[in-house]
Design an enzyme around this catalytic site. Structure first.
Site, PDB file in Angstrom:
ATOM      1  CE  LYS A 111      75.268  76.941  50.830  1.00 59.99           C
ATOM      2  NZ  LYS A 111      75.695  75.773  50.086  1.00 59.99           N
ATOM      3  CE  LYS A 197      83.537  75.500  54.274  1.00 57.12           C
ATOM      4  NZ  LYS A 197      82.503  74.621  53.709  1.00 57.12           N
ATOM      5  CE  LYS A 200      84.234  80.930  42.825  1.00 56.82           C
ATOM      6  NZ  LYS A 200      85.118  80.618  41.728  1.00 56.82           N
TER       7      LYS A 200
HETATM    8  P1  AMP Z   1      82.388  72.349  47.194  1.00 58.87           P
HETATM    9  O1  AMP Z   1      83.287  73.365  46.568  1.00 58.87           O
HETATM   10  O2  AMP Z   1      81.589  72.882  48.318  1.00 58.87           O
HETATM   11  O3  AMP Z   1      81.605  71.564  46.176  1.00 58.87           O
HETATM   12  O4  AMP Z   1      83.362  71.299  47.901  1.00 58.87           O
HETATM   13  C1  AMP Z   1      84.060  70.302  47.209  1.00 58.87           C
HETATM   14  C2  AMP Z   1      84.845  69.427  48.141  1.00 58.87           C
HETATM   15  O5  AMP Z   1      85.854  70.176  48.818  1.00 58.87           O
HETATM   16  C3  AMP Z   1      83.984  68.808  49.259  1.00 58.87           C
HETATM   17  O6  AMP Z   1      84.440  67.488  49.490  1.00 58.87           O
HETATM   18  C4  AMP Z   1      84.249  69.666  50.450  1.00 58.87           C
HETATM   19  O7  AMP Z   1      84.086  68.985  51.668  1.00 58.87           O
HETATM   20  C5  AMP Z   1      85.724  70.038  50.224  1.00 58.87           C
HETATM   21  N1  AMP Z   1      86.057  71.333  50.852  1.00 58.87           N
HETATM   22  C6  AMP Z   1      85.485  72.532  50.568  1.00 58.87           C
HETATM   23  N2  AMP Z   1      86.046  73.523  51.305  1.00 58.87           N
HETATM   24  C7  AMP Z   1      86.985  72.920  52.093  1.00 58.87           C
HETATM   25  C8  AMP Z   1      87.918  73.395  53.082  1.00 58.87           C
HETATM   26  N3  AMP Z   1      87.983  74.685  53.403  1.00 58.87           N
HETATM   27  N4  AMP Z   1      88.744  72.495  53.673  1.00 58.87           N
HETATM   28  C9  AMP Z   1      88.691  71.172  53.332  1.00 58.87           C
HETATM   29  N5  AMP Z   1      87.849  70.663  52.420  1.00 58.87           N
HETATM   30  C10 AMP Z   1      86.999  71.513  51.794  1.00 58.87           C
END
Ligand code: AMP
Ligand code: TRP
Length: 330
Positions: A111, A197, A200
């Site tokens: 980032k 991955k 968003k």
């Molecule tokens: P965030 O949206 O970054 O706050 O992520 C929320 C949760 O979703 C966290 O536990 C991340 O590790 C999980 N997560 C986000 N993107 C992925 C993905 N592509 N595959 C699996 N887990 C994910």
């Protein structure tokens, strides 16, 4: 019973990566563990944002979580900024966290390399995350694979604080536990472009609440086994993102059938995607309908979150009393 904590940024609605990697597991674990789940808005303000927008995204995330099966009668669901002890403990942890460890975090490096001016909050992000977890003395953290490095740092912070301030108790009953990640088989869901991955910020997501036809419009052109150029070429299921989504959404018999049909060129990729779409619909239709119910019930949701925050605050305050006592703070 061990205690679990997890957090999610208020990005609006969940995508299926969040759901399969973390939130579906929250909904399962709340039946067997004392569970705290938190929408982490203090983490979110590190990136540029509009205040009114943040409030809406926080509310939408709560609707998504409730729709996905997080049940406030079985867990403590709340918003981080409703419990100021999170930032208080984060400050304390900042005083014992080595700068070098923060600079080594992959997410920080990624980032920071994209920003012209890097706020100190971006560097200290994982310190606040450690405070989130340890404020509840949680020892298990259901997350996706991208959070594993942050949790290593949480464990280091816990060890350092215990070594310095937790006088004379054995490792087994140290004040702060060393929180371990709880991963699912879908710990890293790839985006439909098959390149990175699902995330968003990369715009390669499928929303948990997206209508069926929009999901199909994304699945249809999604990348499959790149070596399978013609309908008659046999494919290799293990290298295909669609096959991995089958593993997450389809029953085991279907997954087996898909593998055979792919590797013998019995099905084309579109056939395979249609079956995936059906499996997804089976899981997502009830989630969408729950989201509609929850969204129509704003007052009830507010009450549930207020109650969650009240409970979280009581636990957090008890931890802070002990922390301050041991540190010579008043
Ligand atoms: P965030 O949206 O970054 O706050 O992520 C929320 C949760 O979703 C966290 O536990 C991340 O590790 C999980 N997560 C986000 N993107 C992925 C993905 N592509 N595959 C699996 N887990 C994910
Ligand atoms: N950093 C996590 C993410 O981006 C969100 C988060 C904040 C979190 N605090 C947490 C996750 C505590 C687990 C535990 O997904």
């Amino acid at each position: 019973m061990s205690r679990i904590f997890s957090g999610i940024q208020p990005s609006g609605t969940l995508h299926i990566g969040n759901y399969l990697g973390a939130v579906k597991n929250w909904a399962a674990l709340q039946h067997t563990h004392e569970s705290f789940f938190c929408v982490v808005d203090y983490h979110a303000i590190i990136a540029a944002y509009e205040p009114a927008d943040l409030r809406a995204r926080t509310a939408d995330m709560i609707v998504s979580l409730l729709a996905a099966g997080v049940d406030p009668s079985r867990c403590t669901l709340f918003v981080q900024s409703m419990v100021p002890e999170h930032t208080e403990l984060a400050w304390i942890f900042n005083t014992i966290t080595p700068l070098g460890e923060l600079e080594r975090q992959t997410q920080f490096k990624d980032k920071a390399s994209r920003e012209e001016s890097v706020p100190a909050g971006l560097l200290n992000y994982p310190v606040l995350q450690a405070a989130d977890i340890l404020l509840y003395r949680a020892d298990r953290v259901p997350v996706g694979e991208d959070q594993v490095q942050h949790l290593e740092l949480s464990r280091e912070i816990s060890r350092k604080w215990n070594a310095r301030f937790d006088a004379g108790v054995g490792a087994g009953d140290a004040f702060f536990p060393e929180p371990e990640p709880l991963l699912t088989p879908s710990r890293r869901i790839m985006g439909l472009d098959g390149k990175a991955k699902m995330s968003k910020s990369l715009g390669n997501t499928v929303g948990l609440l997206e209508p069926a036809d929009e999901i199909w419009a994304k699945l249809r052109p999604a990348v499959t086994d790149p070596k399978r150029q013609r309908r008659t070429d046999p494919g290799t299921p293990e290298v295909c993102n669609i096959y991995h989504l089958h593993k997450a959404f389809s029953p085991p018999e279907t997954v087996q059938h898909v593998a055979v049909q792919c590797s013998t060129a019995g099905w084309g990729c579109i056939d395979c995607k249609k079956v995936l779409h059906e499996s997804m619909e089976r899981e997502l239709v009830p989630i969408r309908s729950r989201a509609r119910e929850v969204a129509a019930n704003g007052a009830l949701v507010k009450e549930m979150i207020d109650a969650g925050a009240d409970h979280a605050r009581r636990v957090a305050q008890a931890t802070m009393r002990e922390v301050k006592d041991r540190m010579g703070l008043t």
